[in-house]
Design a protein around this motif. Structure first.
Motif, PDB file in Angstrom:
ATOM      1  N   LEU A 175      46.796  49.927  32.601  1.00  0.00           N
ATOM      2  CA  LEU A 175      46.307  50.570  33.820  1.00  0.00           C
ATOM      3  C   LEU A 175      44.834  50.236  33.973  1.00  0.00           C
ATOM      4  O   LEU A 175      44.039  50.470  33.059  1.00  0.00           O
ATOM      5  CB  LEU A 175      46.481  52.086  33.747  1.00  0.00           C
ATOM      6  N   VAL A 176      44.470  49.719  35.128  1.00  0.00           N
ATOM      7  CA  VAL A 176      43.075  49.449  35.447  1.00  0.00           C
ATOM      8  C   VAL A 176      42.606  50.479  36.461  1.00  0.00           C
ATOM      9  O   VAL A 176      43.207  50.621  37.535  1.00  0.00           O
ATOM     10  CB  VAL A 176      42.876  48.033  36.016  1.00  0.00           C
ATOM     11  N   ILE A 177      41.571  51.216  36.110  1.00  0.00           N
ATOM     12  CA  ILE A 177      40.927  52.121  37.058  1.00  0.00           C
ATOM     13  C   ILE A 177      39.632  51.440  37.481  1.00  0.00           C
ATOM     14  O   ILE A 177      38.719  51.243  36.664  1.00  0.00           O
ATOM     15  CB  ILE A 177      40.633  53.495  36.429  1.00  0.00           C
ATOM     16  N   TYR A 178      39.563  51.041  38.740  1.00  0.00           N
ATOM     17  CA  TYR A 178      38.413  50.288  39.229  1.00  0.00           C
ATOM     18  C   TYR A 178      37.257  51.224  39.568  1.00  0.00           C
ATOM     19  O   TYR A 178      37.426  52.443  39.643  1.00  0.00           O
ATOM     20  CB  TYR A 178      38.812  49.448  40.440  1.00  0.00           C
ATOM     21  N   ALA A 179      36.097  50.636  39.761  1.00  0.00           N
ATOM     22  CA  ALA A 179      34.886  51.423  40.003  1.00  0.00           C
ATOM     23  C   ALA A 179      34.998  52.296  41.249  1.00  0.00           C
ATOM     24  O   ALA A 179      34.363  53.345  41.330  1.00  0.00           O
ATOM     25  CB  ALA A 179      33.668  50.504  40.113  1.00  0.00           C
TER      26      ALA A 179
ATOM     27  N   GLY B 122      37.648  53.859  42.075  1.00  0.00           N
ATOM     28  CA  GLY B 122      38.651  54.879  41.824  1.00  0.00           C
ATOM     29  C   GLY B 122      40.077  54.443  42.080  1.00  0.00           C
ATOM     30  O   GLY B 122      41.010  55.220  41.833  1.00  0.00           O
ATOM     31  N   SER B 123      40.284  53.237  42.581  1.00  0.00           N
ATOM     32  CA  SER B 123      41.641  52.749  42.829  1.00  0.00           C
ATOM     33  C   SER B 123      42.307  52.322  41.527  1.00  0.00           C
ATOM     34  O   SER B 123      41.639  52.044  40.532  1.00  0.00           O
ATOM     35  CB  SER B 123      41.619  51.586  43.822  1.00  0.00           C
ATOM     36  N   PHE B 124      43.647  52.285  41.531  1.00  0.00           N
ATOM     37  CA  PHE B 124      44.441  51.932  40.350  1.00  0.00           C
ATOM     38  C   PHE B 124      45.071  50.559  40.526  1.00  0.00           C
ATOM     39  O   PHE B 124      45.411  50.151  41.641  1.00  0.00           O
ATOM     40  CB  PHE B 124      45.569  52.945  40.133  1.00  0.00           C
ATOM     41  N   GLY B 125      45.242  49.872  39.409  1.00  0.00           N
ATOM     42  CA  GLY B 125      45.976  48.613  39.394  1.00  0.00           C
ATOM     43  C   GLY B 125      46.719  48.476  38.077  1.00  0.00           C
ATOM     44  O   GLY B 125      46.298  49.024  37.059  1.00  0.00           O
ATOM     45  N   ILE B 126      47.827  47.752  38.075  1.00  0.00           N
ATOM     46  CA  ILE B 126      48.593  47.479  36.872  1.00  0.00           C
ATOM     47  C   ILE B 126      48.485  45.988  36.569  1.00  0.00           C
ATOM     48  O   ILE B 126      48.716  45.154  37.452  1.00  0.00           O
ATOM     49  CB  ILE B 126      50.080  47.865  37.026  1.00  0.00           C
ATOM     50  N   VAL B 127      48.126  45.644  35.326  1.00  0.00           N
ATOM     51  CA  VAL B 127      47.972  44.242  34.957  1.00  0.00           C
ATOM     52  C   VAL B 127      48.719  43.957  33.657  1.00  0.00           C
ATOM     53  O   VAL B 127      48.959  44.852  32.847  1.00  0.00           O
ATOM     54  CB  VAL B 127      46.485  43.850  34.784  1.00  0.00           C
ATOM     55  N   ASP B 128      49.070  42.685  33.484  1.00  0.00           N
ATOM     56  CA  ASP B 128      49.681  42.176  32.257  1.00  0.00           C
ATOM     57  C   ASP B 128      48.598  41.482  31.449  1.00  0.00           C
ATOM     58  O   ASP B 128      47.935  40.571  31.950  1.00  0.00           O
ATOM     59  CB  ASP B 128      50.807  41.203  32.621  1.00  0.00           C
ATOM     60  N   GLU B 129      48.388  41.915  30.206  1.00  0.00           N
ATOM     61  CA  GLU B 129      47.334  41.307  29.393  1.00  0.00           C
ATOM     62  C   GLU B 129      47.575  39.828  29.130  1.00  0.00           C
ATOM     63  O   GLU B 129      46.640  39.099  28.778  1.00  0.00           O
ATOM     64  CB  GLU B 129      47.200  42.057  28.063  1.00  0.00           C
TER      65      GLU B 129
END
Length: 333
Positions: free
Chosen positions: A188-192, A194-201
């Motif tokens: 889970l990426v919480i951006y500066a 405040g939005s959310f994103g899902i990423v694959d390492e």
């Protein structure tokens, strides 16, 4: 000769036992301090490096200082000396509200399980933060969620991803990159903003995430909901965990509108939830993105200094487990 033969076997066994004991202690008991957080949460700055500096880096920006002189007017001078009146927050056992933060707690009963939901609306992403146990990045450095929450003045807190139990998986906290070693998982990426994103390492590096505005990265998983759709099946589970467990999750409904969710489990009063049940529940509440955090005995929610749920540790014994990190709402460092 016979004594020498068996003596060697005994000696080998003792060495093997001692080495295994050391590995277990190194994994679960021996404290490894890699960095101490020396700046307020919410400020992108480097951490103080210790022995394992290869895990610590930071995103910083430098600019030339600018000096200018402004002749103040009488009105401006008066405004500069007057501080705005503080607005007292309105709070009780299930709600908190001030000019920047609104939190409402609700309790649900689903699948023979008690589930606690904190509905959070913020005026700015500055109030969505993370914190380490003892303000320290490392291994086997833990405190209870309640203790960490108290140390940073959290209004609301849940346990995080327990990064300290793993040797890999990205760790970005409050704009600082602490671990860039990939664990190949779903983050889970919480951006500066405040939005959310899902990423694959496997598809992006930690450095790239940081450069793209990642403020916090949590690497437990899996993702539960993306674009409003459930992304786990009824058979999905974390590692070798049971199908029904205590759970912790976080989701976003709209801009700066979040849900923090903790489910009890492993007790006579609450069975616990599967990943699919948790995802379906959060989808029913309108989340667009939801992510599974560390669960089991780690699952805990603290609101205004009070432990809200009933965490279990050591079988069915009700006790708050010590963890390595939290996600929280508040003004504190």
């Amino acid at each position: 000769m016979k004594f020498q033969k068996y003596g060697f076997a005994v000696l080998f066994g003792l060495v093997l036992f001692a080495f295994t004991g050391y590995l277990l202690a190194d994994t679960f008991l021996i404290r490894h301090v890699y960095a101490v957080v020396s700046t307020p949460a919410g400020t992108a700055a480097a951490a103080e490096p210790f022995a394992e500096t290869e895990y610590v880096s930071a995103q910083t920006e430098e600019s030339e200082p600018v000096t200018m002189t402004v002749e103040p007017t009488a009105e401006a001078d008066m405004q500069a000396t007057e501080e705005p009146a503080a607005i007292e927050p309105v709070a009780d056992e299930t709600t908190y509200a001030d000019e920047n933060i609104s939190i409402a707690l609700s309790t649900y009963r689903i699948e023979e399980t008690t589930v606690y939901v904190a509905d959070v609306v913020l005026a700015s992403s500055d109030y969505l933060k993370t914190a380490f146990a003892e303000s320290t990045y490392g291994r086997n450095i833990t405190e209870t969620t309640s203790s960490i929450a108290s140390s940073v003045g959290a209004i609301l807190a849940v346990n995080g991803d327990y990064y300290g139990a793993q040797r890999s998986g990205y760790v970005i906290r409050n704009g600082v990159l602490y671990r860039s070693q990939s664990g190949g998982g779903e983050d889970l990426v919480i951006y500066a903003d405040g939005s959310f994103g899902i990423v694959d390492e496997n598809e992006v590096t930690a450095e790239e995430l940081l450069n793209n505005g990642a403020w916090n990265v949590l690497s437990f998983g899996p993702a539960l909901v993306q674009d409003g759709a459930i992304t786990v099946s009824e058979n999905d589970e974390v590692g070798k965990a049971m199908a029904s467990n205590p759970r912790t999750a976080i989701g976003v409904i709209d801009d700066l509108h979040y849900l923090f969710v903790v489910a009890d489990g492993r007790t006579d009063a609450s069975d616990g939830l599967s990943l699919y049940e948790l995802a379906a529940f959060m989808q029913s509440l309108g989340v667009q993105t939801a992510y599974n955090l560390d669960g089991g005995g780690s699952s805990s929610m603290v609101f205004m200094g009070t432990l809200i749920n009933n965490p279990v540790s050591g079988g069915k014994r009700t006790k708050e487990r010590s963890v390595s990190d939290i996600v929280y709402i508040g003004y504190g460092v």
